[in-house]
Design a protein around this motif. Structure first.
Motif, PDB file in Angstrom:
ATOM      1  N   VAL A 412       0.717  -1.144  -0.135  1.00  0.00           N
ATOM      2  CA  VAL A 412       0.021   0.193   0.048  1.00  0.00           C
ATOM      3  C   VAL A 412       0.738   1.117  -0.008  1.00  0.00           C
ATOM      4  N   ASP A 413       0.794   2.314  -1.217  1.00  0.00           N
ATOM      5  CA  ASP A 413       1.625   2.925  -1.383  1.00  0.00           C
ATOM      6  C   ASP A 413       0.698   4.334  -0.969  1.00  0.00           C
ATOM      7  N   GLY A 414       1.433   4.924   0.683  1.00  0.00           N
ATOM      8  CA  GLY A 414       0.401   6.129   1.293  1.00  0.00           C
ATOM      9  C   GLY A 414       0.333   7.098   1.287  1.00  0.00           C
ATOM     10  N   ARG A 415       1.945   7.459  -0.017  1.00  0.00           N
ATOM     11  CA  ARG A 415       1.882   8.976  -0.305  1.00  0.00           C
ATOM     12  C   ARG A 415       2.529   8.661  -2.026  1.00  0.00           C
ATOM     13  N   ASN A 416       1.984   7.496  -2.375  1.00  0.00           N
ATOM     14  CA  ASN A 416       1.578   7.132  -3.864  1.00  0.00           C
ATOM     15  C   ASN A 416       3.159   8.100  -4.740  1.00  0.00           C
ATOM     16  N   CYS A 417       3.915   6.924  -3.717  1.00  0.00           N
ATOM     17  CA  CYS A 417       5.704   7.599  -4.711  1.00  0.00           C
ATOM     18  C   CYS A 417       6.505   6.737  -5.037  1.00  0.00           C
TER      19      CYS A 417
END
Ligand code: UGA
Length: 436
Positions: A412-417
């Motif tokens: 899960v990419d909580g920072r869209n990074c």
């Protein structure tokens, strides 16, 4: 010039060291003996790139000293007030205890002609309350808000994008503005905008700037919520609207939202102050900004739960990051630690890693597991969530390498990074925030 800086926390320690680095003779004063001992030894009490070097240079030059003795402020031409203004324990307003205590302690050491420059973030109207006490000594009060970002604090202090000085009308105010021009001479010589305003405007500039930044982040996070129910991609949306120079791409990073010691408390204090002024409705939207922000943390938790089949109970979840943002060891109101804590509350076995913030996080979140080594933290994980976009995770972590360590390839990419395509190509189930 001889300067004193009262309060040697984040703001004050950086300001003192930066002012010494541009040639001033600076004494930093704080009531916390441990902090003063560390700073006097050239040790930064927190992680800030470049700070240890300029502290060491300043101390070695003899121009930078630290003490707990307020009498050391005597003789300085300018006294900067840089103490904290935390959120009140039982409400949303700012707690001005430290500002009042600093001013009271400073009063006996002021001389006619001295300038007292408030840098702390305060509710609009604070300087009007402080001025009579200060100006009875013959000193002049100005408000000189600070816009530094953690992680870029030295650059922002030495090379700011603007300098704002709020003064009272009249000759003393004009003279005080000239004194501040002299303090910031290198920036003034480079023609960095130097705005002289009245004091309430200067106080308001600071909270308005932080309220705007928080609103911008929550705006894009609200768009992420809409994207999630329509199959749209918020990162492409941000790129597209960000090309409009009137909007701009910066601070349109959707994800688990803002935290830290400034934006959350500042928007709450601003709302509380507006209520006191009878203008609560003018900034009522800030409550929504806060609510959107907190919802994104819950959304990240839901993504992990759903990806793990509806429950995280006794599942191993590795949380990449603890600091509220990269290049910082600050965990105040860290969205990532909030997400980790919520997952722990649902029964997950949570392991947190971070390049800088583990010591701080361990002290405040003893219920979480902490591992310094990134690969060790990843080993055996059933799911991974990125909560702080450190380069260590964004650029340096190869999805193929990580795939070889974990038990379940869920990220899960909580920072869209992360590069979603690269992670998917390496066999991962990738979930972004507001992305299909
Ligand atoms: C903020 C302001 O940016 C500074 O100008 C101000 O001087 C400072 O507060 C202060 O009042 O002292 P800072 O708290 O260091 O600085 O952090 P920011 O860089 O503003 O980031 C705040 C939070 O917003 C972080 O949690 C970050 O991850 C988040 N963020 C930032 C996003 O979620 N999306 C973005 O696009 C940008």
């Amino acid at each position: 010039m001889k300067l004193s800086v009262i309060g040697c926390g984040y703001l004050g320690a950086v300001h003192a060291a930066a002012m010494a680095s541009i040639g001033h003779e600076v004494v930093g004063i704080d009531v916390d003996r441990r902090k003063i001992a560390a700073l006097s030894g050239g040790e930064a009490p927190f992680f800030e790139p470049g700070l240890p070097e300029i502290l060491a240079d300043g101390i070695a030059s003899g121009r930078l000293t630290f003490t707990t003795d307020m009498a050391a402020a005597a003789g300085a031409a300018v006294h900067f007030i840089a103490v904290g203004t935390p959120q009140q324990k039982d409400g949303n307003a700012a707690d001005l205890t430290f500002v009042n205590a600093a001013v009271d302690a400073l009063l006996p050491h002021l001389r006619p002609g001295d300038v007292v420059a408030g840098k702390s973030t305060v509710p609009v109207g604070t300087s009007a309350d402080l001025a009579p006490r200060i100006e009875a000594t013959g000193a002049t009060l100005v408000w000189n808000p600070e816009f530094l970002r953690e992680g870029w604090a030295l650059q922002d202090t030495i090379d700011p994008d603007r300098i704002v000085v709020g003064v009272a009308s009249g000759a003393a105010g004009e003279r005080a503005a000239d004194v501040l021009r002299e303090v910031y001479h290198p920036a003034v010589a480079r023609s960095i905008p130097f705005l002289v305003t009245d004091r309430p405007t200067a106080e308001l500039v600071k909270v308005a700037a932080n309220a705007f930044l928080a609103t911008k982040i929550s705006f894009i996070n609200a768009m992420a919520e809409i994207a999630e129910v329509t199959g749209a991609d918020v990162t492409q949306l941000a790129d597209a609207i960000g090309h409009d120079a009137r909007i701009g791409r910066r601070f349109l990073g959707a994800g688990i939202g803002f935290g830290g010691g400034c934006l959350p408390k500042d928007i709450r204090a601003f709302s509380a102050r507006a209520e006191e002024l009878g203008r609560g409705e003018s900034v009522a939207f800030l409550r929504e900004v806060d609510a959107i922000n907190l919802r994104r943390r819950e959304r990240a938790v839901q993504l992990v739960v759903a990806a793990l089949g509806g429950t995280v109970f006794e599942k191993r979840v590795t949380v990449l990051g603890a600091a509220f943002k990269p290049h910082s060891d600050d965990i105040r109101d860290s969205p990532g630690l909030d997400v980790a804590t919520q997952l722990r509350g649902l029964g997950a076995l949570v392991t947190v890693t971070d390049p800088a913030a583990i010591d701080n996080a361990r002290r405040t979140h003893p219920q979480l597991g902490f591992v310094t080594d990134r690969d060790e933290a990843l080993t055996g994980a059933d799911a991974v969530i990125v909560v702080t976009e450190w380069d260590e995770y964004r650029r340096e972590l190869s999805p193929a390498h990580a795939a070889g360590l974990v038990a379940g390839r869920i990220v899960v990419d909580g920072r869209n990074c992360l590069d979603a395509a690269a992670w998917r190509a390496a066999g991962w189930e990738y979930y972004g925030m507001g992305r299909p």
